[in-house]
Design a protein around this motif. Structure first.
Motif, PDB file in Angstrom:
ATOM      1  N   GLY A   1       0.833  -1.000  -0.072  1.00 47.21           N
ATOM      2  CA  GLY A   1      -0.162   0.146  -0.041  1.00 47.21           C
ATOM      3  C   GLY A   1       0.575   1.068  -0.160  1.00 47.21           C
ATOM      4  N   LEU A   2       2.426   0.893  -0.347  1.00 49.80           N
ATOM      5  CA  LEU A   2       3.055   2.464  -0.625  1.00 49.80           C
ATOM      6  C   LEU A   2       2.617   2.980  -1.472  1.00 49.80           C
ATOM      7  N   LEU A   3       2.741   2.386  -2.475  1.00 47.25           N
ATOM      8  CA  LEU A   3       2.902   3.015  -3.917  1.00 47.25           C
ATOM      9  C   LEU A   3       1.458   2.643  -4.264  1.00 47.25           C
ATOM     10  N   PRO A   4       1.331   3.619  -5.189  1.00 48.45           N
ATOM     11  CA  PRO A   4      -0.254   3.468  -5.773  1.00 48.45           C
ATOM     12  C   PRO A   4      -0.496   2.204  -6.769  1.00 48.45           C
ATOM     13  N   PRO A   5      -1.730   1.826  -7.048  1.00 52.84           N
ATOM     14  CA  PRO A   5      -1.565   0.887  -8.350  1.00 52.84           C
ATOM     15  C   PRO A   5      -1.546   1.748  -9.344  1.00 52.84           C
ATOM     16  N   LEU A   6      -1.183   0.273  -9.938  1.00 51.26           N
ATOM     17  CA  LEU A   6      -1.277   0.911 -11.859  1.00 51.26           C
ATOM     18  C   LEU A   6      -1.893   0.393 -12.835  1.00 51.26           C
ATOM     19  N   GLU A   7      -1.297   1.237 -13.637  1.00 56.48           N
ATOM     20  CA  GLU A   7      -2.513   1.925 -14.654  1.00 56.48           C
ATOM     21  C   GLU A   7      -1.397   1.687 -16.292  1.00 56.48           C
ATOM     22  N   ARG A   8      -2.256   1.599 -17.619  1.00 57.69           N
ATOM     23  CA  ARG A   8      -1.521   1.883 -18.633  1.00 57.69           C
ATOM     24  C   ARG A   8      -1.250   2.960 -19.061  1.00 57.69           C
ATOM     25  N   SER A   9      -0.319   4.153 -18.983  1.00 58.50           N
ATOM     26  CA  SER A   9      -0.164   5.548 -19.859  1.00 58.50           C
ATOM     27  C   SER A   9      -1.967   5.673 -20.651  1.00 58.50           C
ATOM     28  N   GLY A  10      -2.424   6.903 -20.945  1.00 60.50           N
ATOM     29  CA  GLY A  10      -3.343   6.802 -21.514  1.00 60.50           C
ATOM     30  C   GLY A  10      -4.699   6.226 -20.605  1.00 60.50           C
TER      31      GLY A  10
END
Length: 497
Positions: free
Chosen positions: A205-214
């Motif tokens: 939980g330290l880092l945000p979730p991930l998504e692709r650019s766009g």
């Protein structure tokens, strides 16, 4: 009432969080710039440390966006995307308020954490092709923050663009895979490597979730609308690093195309369908919004040596003098500080001059040619790795303003070069926003929004003039133990074809 979505005056806003300033562009679907805004940034440097104030980022974003949108009707703004400097991180609280300064992209205070990160993530870093982390990358800096900031384990670690996107939307947001590369994201699985993080003591939980650019992250909130002039409800699109945004801003995104950014340093980025593997870890690849790959590397050579060795000079006049020295009497390896990163890794590399230079014009010519030789060696190294290098090549960065230098680089490389009318990271961010918000393909959207200024063809008789100097540089780099023999041999082979 829903506004028609195909109006010719619709614009997309790109925001570039640079080192020296924040830049905002409002751009139409055909590449017309409807508005621009820039706000300078301050910073603090102390040895290996380089910090900026995150609150100043937000103030600068507001100022730059308001200026860019001054003459743009509110109903014309379709979406906004933000790019940021690669590897810049900070800690915030749960509400997004900064707990630390931003540790900038070139801050190397975390050099002591690199070995631990490499040991824990060796399998993943190898699979991703870059083999090892570097001191300025974000994951070592996250480890440094965890060790040196009280309460860091209960904070949130975010990238520069994440901080601004949260302010724009008013809520926590995902980070994009582009900015997350240097924080250790598994770009193949498109997820954080939880086992590696557990071994390193990075809290869940330290880092945000991930998504692709766009990917849409949310919409501009009421408070951000007042601060920036962006209409409330404007879609906020996940951006990318400034280097990737520069590449998007060239409009050339088909496999085999490359962009060479020559400013203080030299950065090459290209497009491939497959992940490029580099056993030496010189080249690393970002994941493109469409699932392809954007490989590249950053050299420590570049135009910084001109600022050092020819301070305050009329560069156009020096260009005219350099024309009479092709090739120059001496061969220059133009490295300002110690250490090289691309097209080879050599922490002990130093600049040098082979032979005796003549007058000022000859010395200047030797520097320009030396930088072009390094650029050529970069492409020879990429070819050795199996990267497609025969597509379009665009030249951007401050050096692209010199017509002579662009012609020289075309001659040394022996290939045509394209000069975009306006190529900059903010334009690339606007391209990303446009493709995402209209459902268009990124390459086609970029081609429509980026205008070419000029194509420069190489002069074959001139190209041959520079072979001896190029080979002399290769030989000396190999003799000093910096350039691997396999890379030197491949460059010689390509020169003899």
């Amino acid at each position: 009432m829903t506004r028609r979505r195909d109006r010719a005056d619709d614009v997309w806003v790109g925001v570039d969080l640079g080192t020296q300033s924040v830049r905002a562009l409002a751009v139409t679907a055909t590449g017309e710039v409807a508005g621009t805004g820039t706000r300078r940034l301050a910073g603090r440097r102390d040895g290996p440390r380089h910090e900026q104030d995150p609150e100043e980022w937000w103030e600068a974003v507001g100022s730059a966006c308001r200026a860019a949108l001054r003459d743009v009707p509110a109903g014309a703004v379709r979406a906004v995307a933000v790019d940021g400097t690669s590897g810049t991180v900070l800690l915030t609280d749960d509400g997004g308020r900064p707990l630390t300064p931003g540790l900038m992209y070139d801050d190397t205070r975390a050099a002591g954490q690199v070995a631990r990160a490499d040991k824990a993530g060796a399998e993943i870093w190898g699979r991703l092709g870059y083999r090892r982390m570097q001191p300025a990358w974000a994951l070592p800096k996250v480890l440094w923050l965890l060790e040196n900031v009280p309460g860091a384990a209960d904070a949130r670690a975010v990238h520069q663009a994440d901080f601004v996107n949260r302010r724009l939307t008013g809520h926590a947001v995902a980070t994009d895979l582009s900015n997350a590369l240097k924080t250790g994201a598994d770009l193949i699985a498109e997820d954080w490597p939880e086992d590696v993080f557990a071994e390193l003591g990075v809290p869940a939980g330290l880092l945000p979730p991930l998504e692709r650019s766009g990917t849409p992250l949310g919409a501009v909130c009421a408070e951000a609308a007042v601060a920036t002039g962006l209409p409330e409800g404007t879609p906020v699109i996940a951006g990318c690093t400034d280097g990737c945004a520069s590449q998007l801003g060239t409009g050339r995104l088909t496999p085999g195309s490359w962009n060479s950014v020559l400013g203080t340093t030299l950065v090459l980025k290209g497009v491939t369908t497959e992940l490029l593997q580099d056993p030496l870890g010189v080249v690393y690849s970002h994941k493109a919004p469409d699932g392809g790959w954007l490989p590249g590397g950053a050299s420590s050579t570049g135009a910084g040596i001109i600022s050092r060795d020819f301070p305050g000079r009329d560069l156009a006049a020096l260009d005219d003098l350099a024309r009479d020295h092709e090739p120059a009497r001496a061969v220059t390896y133009p490295l300002v500080s110690s250490g090289e990163r691309f097209p080879f890794v050599a922490p002990d590399a130093r600049g040098f001059v082979l032979g005796e230079t003549g007058d000022e014009g000859d010395r200047f010519a030797s520097v320009l040619q030396g930088i072009a030789y390094v650029e050529r060696l970069c492409f020879d190294y990429l070819d050795l790795l199996g990267a497609p290098v025969g597509g379009d090549l665009t030249l951007t960065g401050g050096s692209a303003r010199s017509a002579y230098w662009c012609q020289l680089r075309a001659d040394v490389l022996g290939r045509p070069v394209l000069l975009p009318e306006q190529a900059e990271p903010a334009l690339g961010a606007a391209v990303l926003a446009a493709a995402a918000s209209t459902g268009g393909r990124l390459a086609e959207t970029a081609a429509a929004m980026v205008r070419l200024r000029e194509t420069i063809e190489p002069r074959p008789t001139h190209t041959a003039r520079f072979d001896d100097g190029y080979l002399a540089l290769i030989g000396e780099l190999e003799r000093r133990g910096w350039l691997p023999p396999v890379a030197a041999a491949h460059a010689r082979e390509r020169t003899s074809r």
